[in-house]
Design a protein around this motif. Structure first.
Motif, PDB file in Angstrom:
ATOM      1  N   GLY A  58       0.767  -1.228   0.000  1.00 30.03           N
ATOM      2  CA  GLY A  58       0.000   0.000   0.000  1.00 30.03           C
ATOM      3  C   GLY A  58       0.799   1.279   0.000  1.00 30.03           C
ATOM      4  N   VAL A  59       2.041   1.232  -0.509  1.00 28.28           N
ATOM      5  CA  VAL A  59       2.870   2.432  -0.606  1.00 28.28           C
ATOM      6  C   VAL A  59       3.440   2.533  -2.019  1.00 28.28           C
ATOM      7  CG1 VAL A  59       3.490   2.560   1.833  1.00 28.28           C
ATOM      8  CG2 VAL A  59       4.872   1.157   0.296  1.00 28.28           C
ATOM      9  N   ARG A  60       3.972   3.712  -2.353  1.00 33.45           N
ATOM     10  CA  ARG A  60       4.569   3.917  -3.668  1.00 33.45           C
ATOM     11  C   ARG A  60       6.082   4.002  -3.561  1.00 33.45           C
ATOM     12  NH1 ARG A  60       1.536   5.361  -7.932  1.00 33.45           N
ATOM     13  NH2 ARG A  60       3.295   6.482  -8.872  1.00 33.45           N
ATOM     14  N   LEU A  61       6.756   3.493  -4.571  1.00 33.63           N
ATOM     15  CA  LEU A  61       8.202   3.621  -4.653  1.00 33.63           C
ATOM     16  C   LEU A  61       8.565   5.090  -4.793  1.00 33.63           C
ATOM     17  CD1 LEU A  61      10.689   1.699  -4.799  1.00 33.63           C
ATOM     18  CD2 LEU A  61      10.561   1.942  -7.288  1.00 33.63           C
ATOM     19  N   ALA A  62       9.527   5.572  -3.985  1.00 32.30           N
ATOM     20  CA  ALA A  62       9.829   6.997  -3.924  1.00 32.30           C
ATOM     21  C   ALA A  62      11.081   7.397  -4.687  1.00 32.30           C
ATOM     22  CB  ALA A  62       9.967   7.442  -2.467  1.00 32.30           C
ATOM     23  N   HIS A  63      12.007   6.459  -4.920  1.00 32.73           N
ATOM     24  CA  HIS A  63      13.256   6.813  -5.602  1.00 32.73           C
ATOM     25  C   HIS A  63      14.014   5.543  -5.972  1.00 32.73           C
ATOM     26  CE1 HIS A  63      14.631   6.307  -1.398  1.00 32.73           C
ATOM     27  NE2 HIS A  63      15.780   5.942  -1.941  1.00 32.73           N
ATOM     28  N   VAL A  64      15.096   5.718  -6.703  1.00 31.25           N
ATOM     29  CA  VAL A  64      16.023   4.631  -7.029  1.00 31.25           C
ATOM     30  C   VAL A  64      17.433   5.094  -6.687  1.00 31.25           C
ATOM     31  CG1 VAL A  64      17.043   3.208  -8.855  1.00 31.25           C
ATOM     32  CG2 VAL A  64      14.601   3.721  -8.898  1.00 31.25           C
ATOM     33  N   LYS A  65      18.188   4.214  -6.045  1.00 31.14           N
ATOM     34  CA  LYS A  65      19.597   4.502  -5.748  1.00 31.14           C
ATOM     35  C   LYS A  65      20.437   3.272  -6.093  1.00 31.14           C
ATOM     36  CE  LYS A  65      22.883   5.159  -1.970  1.00 31.14           C
ATOM     37  NZ  LYS A  65      23.066   5.425  -0.518  1.00 31.14           N
ATOM     38  N   PRO A  66      21.328   3.351  -7.082  1.00 35.52           N
ATOM     39  CA  PRO A  66      22.188   2.206  -7.398  1.00 35.52           C
ATOM     40  C   PRO A  66      23.095   1.854  -6.219  1.00 35.52           C
ATOM     41  CG  PRO A  66      22.212   3.833  -9.164  1.00 35.52           C
ATOM     42  CD  PRO A  66      21.538   4.482  -7.998  1.00 35.52           C
ATOM     43  N   HIS A  67      23.495   0.584  -6.176  1.00 38.66           N
ATOM     44  CA  HIS A  67      24.284   0.076  -5.055  1.00 38.66           C
ATOM     45  C   HIS A  67      25.736  -0.189  -5.441  1.00 38.66           C
ATOM     46  CE1 HIS A  67      25.618  -2.540  -1.764  1.00 38.66           C
ATOM     47  NE2 HIS A  67      26.027  -3.379  -2.695  1.00 38.66           N
ATOM     48  N   GLY A  68      26.615  -0.038  -4.468  1.00 37.27           N
ATOM     49  CA  GLY A  68      27.954  -0.593  -4.488  1.00 37.27           C
ATOM     50  C   GLY A  68      28.807  -0.279  -5.696  1.00 37.27           C
ATOM     51  N   ALA A  69      29.390  -1.346  -6.272  1.00 29.41           N
ATOM     52  CA  ALA A  69      30.298  -1.172  -7.403  1.00 29.41           C
ATOM     53  C   ALA A  69      29.590  -0.531  -8.590  1.00 29.41           C
ATOM     54  CB  ALA A  69      30.894  -2.519  -7.805  1.00 29.41           C
ATOM     55  N   LEU A  70      28.334  -0.878  -8.811  1.00 29.23           N
ATOM     56  CA  LEU A  70      27.584  -0.264  -9.905  1.00 29.23           C
ATOM     57  C   LEU A  70      27.501   1.249  -9.708  1.00 29.23           C
ATOM     58  CD1 LEU A  70      25.725  -0.269 -12.382  1.00 29.23           C
ATOM     59  CD2 LEU A  70      23.827  -0.805 -10.837  1.00 29.23           C
ATOM     60  N   ASN A  71      27.177   1.665  -8.504  1.00 27.15           N
ATOM     61  CA  ASN A  71      27.079   3.087  -8.206  1.00 27.15           C
ATOM     62  C   ASN A  71      28.431   3.769  -8.384  1.00 27.15           C
ATOM     63  OD1 ASN A  71      25.289   5.222  -7.329  1.00 27.15           O
ATOM     64  ND2 ASN A  71      26.401   5.249  -5.397  1.00 27.15           N
ATOM     65  N   ASN A  72      29.478   3.173  -7.817  1.00 29.05           N
ATOM     66  CA  ASN A  72      30.811   3.773  -7.908  1.00 29.05           C
ATOM     67  C   ASN A  72      31.287   3.885  -9.355  1.00 29.05           C
ATOM     68  OD1 ASN A  72      30.858   3.921  -5.119  1.00 29.05           O
ATOM     69  ND2 ASN A  72      32.090   2.067  -4.872  1.00 29.05           N
ATOM     70  N   MET A  73      31.074   2.833 -10.138  1.00 30.21           N
ATOM     71  CA  MET A  73      31.499   2.855 -11.535  1.00 30.21           C
ATOM     72  C   MET A  73      30.715   3.888 -12.336  1.00 30.21           C
ATOM     73  SD  MET A  73      31.875  -1.283 -12.069  1.00 30.21           S
ATOM     74  CE  MET A  73      32.125  -1.209 -13.846  1.00 30.21           C
ATOM     75  N   ALA A  74      29.407   3.960 -12.090  1.00 31.09           N
ATOM     76  CA  ALA A  74      28.569   4.905 -12.829  1.00 31.09           C
ATOM     77  C   ALA A  74      28.833   6.347 -12.423  1.00 31.09           C
ATOM     78  CB  ALA A  74      27.098   4.573 -12.619  1.00 31.09           C
ATOM     79  N   CYS A  75      29.405   6.549 -11.248  1.00 35.73           N
ATOM     80  CA  CYS A  75      29.768   7.905 -10.825  1.00 35.73           C
ATOM     81  C   CYS A  75      30.961   8.437 -11.620  1.00 35.73           C
ATOM     82  CB  CYS A  75      30.103   7.923  -9.335  1.00 35.73           C
ATOM     83  SG  CYS A  75      28.657   7.927  -8.272  1.00 35.73           S
ATOM     84  N   ALA A  76      31.781   7.534 -12.160  1.00 38.37           N
ATOM     85  CA  ALA A  76      32.995   7.947 -12.868  1.00 38.37           C
ATOM     86  C   ALA A  76      32.904   7.760 -14.377  1.00 38.37           C
ATOM     87  CB  ALA A  76      34.191   7.156 -12.331  1.00 38.37           C
ATOM     88  N   ASP A  77      31.988   6.921 -14.853  1.00 36.57           N
ATOM     89  CA  ASP A  77      31.902   6.548 -16.261  1.00 36.57           C
ATOM     90  C   ASP A  77      30.642   7.165 -16.867  1.00 36.57           C
ATOM     91  OD1 ASP A  77      31.216   5.111 -18.658  1.00 36.57           O
ATOM     92  OD2 ASP A  77      32.535   3.473 -18.044  1.00 36.57           O
ATOM     93  N   GLU A  78      30.811   8.130 -17.760  1.00 38.10           N
ATOM     94  CA  GLU A  78      29.670   8.853 -18.318  1.00 38.10           C
ATOM     95  C   GLU A  78      28.728   7.932 -19.092  1.00 38.10           C
ATOM     96  OE1 GLU A  78      29.185  12.057 -17.672  1.00 38.10           O
ATOM     97  OE2 GLU A  78      31.133  12.586 -16.816  1.00 38.10           O
ATOM     98  N   ALA A  79      29.287   6.985 -19.853  1.00 40.94           N
ATOM     99  CA  ALA A  79      28.446   6.083 -20.640  1.00 40.94           C
ATOM    100  C   ALA A  79      27.646   5.154 -19.739  1.00 40.94           C
ATOM    101  CB  ALA A  79      29.305   5.276 -21.611  1.00 40.94           C
ATOM    102  N   LEU A  80      28.298   4.612 -18.709  1.00 38.25           N
ATOM    103  CA  LEU A  80      27.598   3.733 -17.772  1.00 38.25           C
ATOM    104  C   LEU A  80      26.531   4.510 -17.013  1.00 38.25           C
ATOM    105  CD1 LEU A  80      27.265   1.001 -16.417  1.00 38.25           C
ATOM    106  CD2 LEU A  80      29.140   1.611 -14.864  1.00 38.25           C
ATOM    107  N   ALA A  81      26.837   5.729 -16.620  1.00 38.59           N
ATOM    108  CA  ALA A  81      25.859   6.561 -15.928  1.00 38.59           C
ATOM    109  C   ALA A  81      24.621   6.761 -16.798  1.00 38.59           C
ATOM    110  CB  ALA A  81      26.476   7.908 -15.567  1.00 38.59           C
ATOM    111  N   ARG A  82      24.829   7.002 -18.060  1.00 40.66           N
ATOM    112  CA  ARG A  82      23.708   7.204 -18.974  1.00 40.66           C
ATOM    113  C   ARG A  82      22.865   5.927 -19.083  1.00 40.66           C
ATOM    114  NH1 ARG A  82      22.964  11.417 -22.419  1.00 40.66           N
ATOM    115  NH2 ARG A  82      21.461  11.112 -24.113  1.00 40.66           N
TER     116      ARG A  82
END
Length: 253
Positions: free
Chosen positions: A107-131
């Motif tokens: 009975g609740v709605r999803l409020a956001h998305v946050k990538p985890h761990g290595a995926l998050n760290n890699m996407a923070c530095a890699d423009e293509a992966l972030a996209r």
């Protein structure tokens, strides 16, 4: 000096237990934070843990976000993986959808998305992966906010593609001069002392930006502060941080 971001919330990565294996004190943290990033079963968590965590968060009025990661239970999602963009998008959509389904059942709605761990760290530095990551979130719901590290490629991709964005900083992690996190294997990368973590956050809010290990200030808005739920001192850090932020009028309550 008045901080550039006068109001923030606290978030924590939760629901990371799996089967008979327990990780963190979710119940205690859900009494402190305002936003929960719930593991979606690929790096941690399982269907029962997901539902229990969502139910607890709902009962406490905590916003619930999907916390998708690499399919890496043994490595807790902290090992780097090289995946085809189409495969990665599919993996992310499945994880977001699974957590959203649990939210709907409770009975609740999803409020956001946050990538985890290595995926998050890699996407923070890699423009293509972030996209690629942002495109996966957009494919699921173009109105769903992305909780992304400030001063990162993920932030830039969300802005470029028009995805709603919340910028976060980490209470218990040190920053390099380029705004990336100091790798966990390096001394001082994780701030284990709760008082040190609180001082770190207060200094960033006061300065209106990330403060790096080299003493640089990288200006940025700050919407949310993360305390990692898997650290043994997480509850103590979150409790002290909440008190300090409320006292200064910087925490949304």
């Amino acid at each position: 000096m008045t901080p550039r971001t006068p109001c923030v919330d606290l978030n924590a990565d939760l629901g990371e237990s799996f089967g008979a294996w327990t990780m963190g004190d979710d119940e205690a943290l859900l009494a402190i934070v305002g936003r929960a990033n719930v593991a979606c079963g690929f790096h941690a968590g399982d269907p029962l843990v997901m539902r229990r965590t969502v139910r607890l968060a709902r009962e406490r009025g905590v916003a619930i976000g999907a916390h998708p990661g690499f399919p890496d239970l043994q490595g807790f999602g902290r090992r780097r993986m090289d995946l085809d963009p189409e495969e990665l998008q599919a993996l992310l959509i499945v994880q977001i959808g699974a957590l959203a389904g649990v939210c709907q059942a409770e009975g609740v709605r999803l409020a956001h998305v946050k990538p985890h761990g290595a995926l998050n760290n890699m996407a923070c530095a890699d423009e293509a992966l972030a996209r690629t990551v942002v495109q996966a979130v957009r494919a699921y719901d173009p109105a769903l906010p992305l909780l992304a590290p400030a001063c990162s490629a993920l932030e830039r991709a969300a802005l470029a593609l028009g995805q709603p964005l919340l910028r976060e900083v980490f209470a218990d992690r040190a920053y390099q001069d380029d705004g990336q996190l100091v790798p966990r294997r390096e001394p001082g990368a994780v701030l284990h002392d709760p008082e040190e973590a609180v001082a770190h956050v207060l200094a960033m809010l006061q300065a209106g930006g990330l403060i790096t290990r080299g003493g640089r200030v990288l200006p940025t808005p700050i919407d949310s502060v993360c305390v990692h739920g898997d650290e043994p001192q997480a509850v103590q850090t979150a409790r002290r941080l909440r008190a300090a932020l409320v006292q200064r009028g910087w925490l949304r309550v």
